[in-house]
Design an enzyme around this catalytic site. Structure first.
Site, PDB file in Angstrom:
ATOM      1  N   LYS A 156       0.846  -1.202   0.000  1.00 26.55           N
ATOM      2  CA  LYS A 156       0.000   0.000   0.000  1.00 26.55           C
ATOM      3  C   LYS A 156       0.878   1.247   0.000  1.00 26.55           C
ATOM      4  O   LYS A 156       0.617   2.204  -0.727  1.00 26.55           O
ATOM      5  CB  LYS A 156      -0.943  -0.013   1.214  1.00 26.55           C
ATOM      6  CG  LYS A 156      -2.068  -1.027   1.058  1.00 26.55           C
ATOM      7  CD  LYS A 156      -2.865  -1.249   2.334  1.00 26.55           C
ATOM      8  CE  LYS A 156      -3.857  -2.395   2.131  1.00 26.55           C
ATOM      9  NZ  LYS A 156      -4.579  -2.773   3.337  1.00 26.55           N
ATOM     10  N   GLN A 184      -4.480  -1.586   9.499  1.00 31.79           N
ATOM     11  CA  GLN A 184      -4.399  -2.889   8.831  1.00 31.79           C
ATOM     12  C   GLN A 184      -5.033  -3.978   9.706  1.00 31.79           C
ATOM     13  O   GLN A 184      -4.717  -4.095  10.886  1.00 31.79           O
ATOM     14  CB  GLN A 184      -2.919  -3.220   8.532  1.00 31.79           C
ATOM     15  CG  GLN A 184      -2.712  -4.498   7.747  1.00 31.79           C
ATOM     16  CD  GLN A 184      -3.330  -4.443   6.347  1.00 31.79           C
ATOM     17  OE1 GLN A 184      -3.207  -3.462   5.627  1.00 31.79           O
ATOM     18  NE2 GLN A 184      -4.014  -5.512   5.968  1.00 31.79           N
ATOM     19  N   ASP A 203     -10.975   3.269   4.138  1.00 29.22           N
ATOM     20  CA  ASP A 203     -11.271   1.838   3.976  1.00 29.22           C
ATOM     21  C   ASP A 203     -12.782   1.595   3.959  1.00 29.22           C
ATOM     22  O   ASP A 203     -13.233   0.525   3.550  1.00 29.22           O
ATOM     23  CB  ASP A 203     -10.662   1.041   5.146  1.00 29.22           C
ATOM     24  CG  ASP A 203      -9.489   0.181   4.697  1.00 29.22           C
ATOM     25  OD1 ASP A 203      -9.328  -0.028   3.483  1.00 29.22           O
ATOM     26  OD2 ASP A 203      -8.742  -0.280   5.582  1.00 29.22           O
TER      27      ASP A 203
END
Ligand code: NAD
Length: 298
Positions: free
Chosen positions: A53, A97, A120
């Site tokens: 990422k 994460q 997200d």
């Protein structure tokens, strides 16, 4: 019939080129999109995802800020960091994460992230937005699937969609996003009896179960579009999806490979959401400047 392979790498490259152009436009307003990435613990897969990422951010010109915490960190320390990041003007997106260590409350962490920076799309507000068809940020993996379908010109309206997998991060948002586009959607999961009686009805079959070889040719209607979200590492080291790719390819009209299908799109949509956030903040800054100027000139 031999299915057309949907090339997620190629489609992703085209969206990333658009991302780069958007970043360049923002640079003219002195804005550099910023993404904060928080990693707790040292799970090898999570470490690789975070590295990818951050690398992808650099490729399109997004500035990334990485925060590493050890697996035994107290949740309050992470909460404090998120609260600080919520206030920072140079951070437009915050990503934690997953999965988290067991002593963490997932909902507490996710709900601390400001809705405006929840790139997200996992905050409860964003999830509620999906239900009414009005998200702040669409969650990246299902958003990536929608983009793949759009790029291939595959219509969704009125079609039978079967989603296999009902998780909060893939299956459920996927179903909601396709329902919003007027598909007839059915979600199957581990407790579904006789999975094949559902999958065989699918014009579009989206599989996100995390079970290699779950979907075999007999379960797929001839001409169906098959989207394989699954990522499974086999004992011999190979990476495969949830679909018997070679077998199903002979029956489907379109199919995504693993790797190289949905995977690259997930990261790409994260980049896109982060840039969208920076664009929104730049716009609201510009609007408030105009308002200030108007009020001082009267
Ligand atoms: P999860 O474990 O949270 O959920 C799996 C879902 O599949 C559950 O709803 C479960 O009930 C269902 N399921 C499990 N076995 C089943 C079976 N035999 N029949 C029908 N349903 C079954 O997983 P997740 O986070 O949703 O991820 C699913 C898969 O997608 C994993 O392989 C994951 O690695 C992959 N994934 C890929 C990406 C990507 O970018 N390509 C992103 C996220 C997840």
């Amino acid at each position: 019939m031999i299915a057309k392979i949907i090339d997620g790498v190629k489609i992703s490259a085209s969206i990333r080129a658009e991302c780069k152009a958007r970043v360049e436009r923002l640079a003219r307003q002195n804005v550099v999109p910023g993404l904060a990435v928080i990693l707790i613990g040292s799970d090898p897969a999570s470490t690789v995802y975070v590295r990818n990422k951050i690398r992808a951010c650099a490729e399109v010109g997004i500035r990334s800020f990485r925060f590493d915490f050890s697996a035994d960190t107290e949740p309050d320390a992470v909460i404090e960091t998120i609260e600080e990041l919520n206030q920072r003007a140079d951070v437009h997106g915050i990503l934690v994460q997953l999965p988290l260590p067991l002593h963490f409350s997932l909902s507490r962490i996710l709900h601390t992230i400001s809705v405006d920076k929840d790139v997200d799309g996992f905050h409860l507000y964003n999830v509620g937005g999906l239900v009414v068809g009005d998200t702040v940020f669409p969650p990246c993996t299902p958003y990536g699937v929608v983009k793949l379908l759009e790029y291939e010109g595959i219509p969704v309206e009125g079609r039978n969609v079967i989603v296999v997998g009902a998780s909060n991060i893939v299956g459920k948002p996927m179903a909601l996003m396709l329902m919003q586009r007027d598909a007839t959607v059915c979600i199957c999961h581990a407790k579904t009896r006789d999975l094949a009686q559902f999958t065989i009805l699918a014009d579009i079959l989206v599989v996100a179960a995390g079970r290699p070889n779950l979907i075999i040719p007999q379960m797929v209607r001839t001409g169906a579009v098959v989207i394989d979200v699954g990522i499974n590492r086999l004992p011999d080291g190979r990476l495969v999806g949830d679909v018997d790719f070679e077998g199903v390819r002979e029956k489907a009209s379109y199919i995504t490979p693993v790797p190289g299908g949905v995977g690259p799109m997930t990261v790409t949509m994260l980049l896109s959401n982060t840039i969208t956030s920076a664009e929104r903040m730049a716009q609201s800054f510009a609007r408030s400047r105009i308002k200030d100027l108007a009020s001082t000139s009267t």
